[in-house]
Design a protein around this motif. Structure first.
Motif, PDB file in Angstrom:
ATOM      1  N   LEU A  84       0.858  -1.176   0.000  1.00 14.43           N
ATOM      2  CA  LEU A  84       0.000   0.000   0.000  1.00 14.43           C
ATOM      3  C   LEU A  84       0.897   1.230   0.000  1.00 14.43           C
ATOM      4  CD1 LEU A  84      -3.023   0.862   0.167  1.00 14.43           C
ATOM      5  CD2 LEU A  84      -2.643   1.197   2.624  1.00 14.43           C
ATOM      6  N   TYR A  85       0.698   2.118  -0.977  1.00 18.46           N
ATOM      7  CA  TYR A  85       1.540   3.303  -1.136  1.00 18.46           C
ATOM      8  C   TYR A  85       0.824   4.538  -0.599  1.00 18.46           C
ATOM      9  CZ  TYR A  85       4.120   0.287  -4.365  1.00 18.46           C
ATOM     10  OH  TYR A  85       4.832  -0.750  -4.922  1.00 18.46           O
ATOM     11  N   GLU A  86       1.535   5.307   0.226  1.00 22.31           N
ATOM     12  CA  GLU A  86       0.980   6.560   0.730  1.00 22.31           C
ATOM     13  C   GLU A  86       1.335   7.672  -0.259  1.00 22.31           C
ATOM     14  OE1 GLU A  86       0.428   8.490   5.013  1.00 22.31           O
ATOM     15  OE2 GLU A  86       2.526   8.404   4.437  1.00 22.31           O
ATOM     16  N   TRP A  87       0.402   8.006  -1.116  1.00 18.84           N
ATOM     17  CA  TRP A  87       0.676   8.983  -2.167  1.00 18.84           C
ATOM     18  C   TRP A  87       0.769  10.403  -1.628  1.00 18.84           C
ATOM     19  CZ3 TRP A  87      -1.916   8.380  -7.618  1.00 18.84           C
ATOM     20  CH2 TRP A  87      -1.335   7.295  -8.273  1.00 18.84           C
ATOM     21  N   PHE A  88      -0.260  10.831  -0.909  1.00 19.43           N
ATOM     22  CA  PHE A  88      -0.313  12.211  -0.420  1.00 19.43           C
ATOM     23  C   PHE A  88      -0.854  12.218   1.010  1.00 19.43           C
ATOM     24  CE2 PHE A  88      -0.713  12.545  -5.020  1.00 19.43           C
ATOM     25  CZ  PHE A  88       0.157  13.581  -5.327  1.00 19.43           C
ATOM     26  N   ALA A 101      -3.317  10.543  10.395  1.00 20.60           N
ATOM     27  CA  ALA A 101      -3.586  10.085   9.029  1.00 20.60           C
ATOM     28  C   ALA A 101      -2.665   8.946   8.613  1.00 20.60           C
ATOM     29  CB  ALA A 101      -3.441  11.260   8.057  1.00 20.60           C
ATOM     30  N   THR A 102      -1.382   9.082   8.900  1.00 22.50           N
ATOM     31  CA  THR A 102      -0.433   8.026   8.541  1.00 22.50           C
ATOM     32  C   THR A 102      -0.712   6.755   9.324  1.00 22.50           C
ATOM     33  OG1 THR A 102       1.275   9.632   7.927  1.00 22.50           O
ATOM     34  CG2 THR A 102       2.011   7.403   8.443  1.00 22.50           C
ATOM     35  N   TYR A 103      -1.056   6.902  10.597  1.00 17.83           N
ATOM     36  CA  TYR A 103      -1.415   5.746  11.420  1.00 17.83           C
ATOM     37  C   TYR A 103      -2.656   5.057  10.848  1.00 17.83           C
ATOM     38  CZ  TYR A 103      -2.847   3.092  15.589  1.00 17.83           C
ATOM     39  OH  TYR A 103      -3.226   2.096  16.451  1.00 17.83           O
ATOM     40  N   ASP A 110       4.290   1.517   2.030  1.00 20.92           N
ATOM     41  CA  ASP A 110       5.392   2.259   1.417  1.00 20.92           C
ATOM     42  C   ASP A 110       5.142   3.752   1.601  1.00 20.92           C
ATOM     43  OD1 ASP A 110       6.966   3.642  -0.684  1.00 20.92           O
ATOM     44  OD2 ASP A 110       7.478   1.604  -1.304  1.00 20.92           O
ATOM     45  N   MET A 111       6.092   4.451   2.232  1.00 24.58           N
ATOM     46  CA  MET A 111       5.902   5.862   2.581  1.00 24.58           C
ATOM     47  C   MET A 111       6.348   6.821   1.488  1.00 24.58           C
ATOM     48  SD  MET A 111       6.636   5.723   6.677  1.00 24.58           S
ATOM     49  CE  MET A 111       5.398   6.968   7.060  1.00 24.58           C
ATOM     50  N   MET A 112       6.753   6.276   0.353  1.00 24.63           N
ATOM     51  CA  MET A 112       6.951   7.058  -0.869  1.00 24.63           C
ATOM     52  C   MET A 112       7.985   8.183  -0.759  1.00 24.63           C
ATOM     53  SD  MET A 112       4.980   5.698  -3.227  1.00 24.63           S
ATOM     54  CE  MET A 112       4.638   6.953  -4.431  1.00 24.63           C
ATOM     55  N   GLY A 113       9.152   7.829  -0.301  1.00 21.64           N
ATOM     56  CA  GLY A 113      10.251   8.789  -0.375  1.00 21.64           C
ATOM     57  C   GLY A 113      10.680   9.378   0.951  1.00 21.64           C
ATOM     58  N   ALA A 114      12.013   9.404   1.158  1.00 19.04           N
ATOM     59  CA  ALA A 114      12.571   9.984   2.386  1.00 19.04           C
ATOM     60  C   ALA A 114      13.770  10.870   2.077  1.00 19.04           C
ATOM     61  CB  ALA A 114      12.967   8.869   3.359  1.00 19.04           C
ATOM     62  N   GLY A 115      13.878  11.321   0.844  1.00 18.69           N
ATOM     63  CA  GLY A 115      14.881  12.323   0.498  1.00 18.69           C
ATOM     64  C   GLY A 115      16.276  11.783   0.206  1.00 18.69           C
TER      65      GLY A 115
END
Length: 211
Positions: free
Chosen positions: A145-149, A166-168, A183-188
């Protein structure tokens, strides 16, 4: 390589640049990308194990557990099946975030209205006293499951942490629906400080670098 050649031919002259975000390890294709002019940029991501509720709860940091406890105590509710009007309210918060902090282009609201109709996408919104103050948009495949926004009005007067809630909610949704990973979709960039990475890390994700 044929696919990449086709992409460059069709949109190359109409775009400033083309970016590929790797959801998985595509290192075996690195030479193919390089031969067609693509540059590899190291980029971190965080992926959270959601195979059980026990694991989800165990991975949360003490500060995240505290913020969630006080948020729910003070009236935060998770809207699992929001109306399209509530999604539009959430979009206004997201739009403000992109205008003031993210400062990159954002899809128009119509994009999210279409996404609202797609079965693989889901909106989980945070409400308090019938006011939407945050939420997340998640999209799933068979196992991830991808967290898009995700966004939240952190200046709300209720003392609630909407982005955390929201993330929880996304993590719980992933676990309940049988997704093995969130999947949190990016961490820089690994070489640059990124406050969002610190926020995401407190949910107990595994750091990966797929570029």
């Amino acid at each position: 390589e044929n696919l990449l050649k086709g992409v460059k031919k069709v949109i190359g002259r109409r775009s400033i640049y083309t970016e590929i975000r790797n959801f998985h390890d595509y290192s075996k294709y690195k030479e193919s990308f390089a031969s067609l002019g693509f540059n590899y940029i190291p980029w971190l991501n965080l992926q959270v194990d959601t195979s059980s509720q026990e694991i989800v709860e165990k991975n949360l940091s003490k500060s995240r557990k505290r913020d969630l406890r006080t948020s729910f105590r003070d009236g935060a509710d998770i809207i699992d099946k929001p109306s399209i009007e509530q999604v539009r309210d959430w979009y206004e918060i997201l739009k403000k975030l992109y205008e003031t902090k993210v400062k990159t282009p954002l899809f128009p609201c119509l994009f999210f209205e279409h996404l609202y109709q797609i079965s693989s996408a889901h909106f989980l919104l945070v409400e308090v006293k019938k006011e939407i103050i945050g939420g997340t948009c998640v999209v799933g495949n068979t196992s991830i499951l991808y967290e898009w926004f995700v966004c939240g009005d952190e200046s709300n007067t209720y003392g609630i942490f909407p982005s955390t809630v929201a993330t929880y909610a996304g993590l719980n949704y992933a676990q309940e629906k049988g997704f093995k990973m969130f999947d949190m979709m990016g961490a820089g960039s690994p070489d640059v400080y990124y406050g969002v990475r610190d926020f995401k890390a407190k949910f107990g994700g595994k750091t990966v670098e797929n570029g």
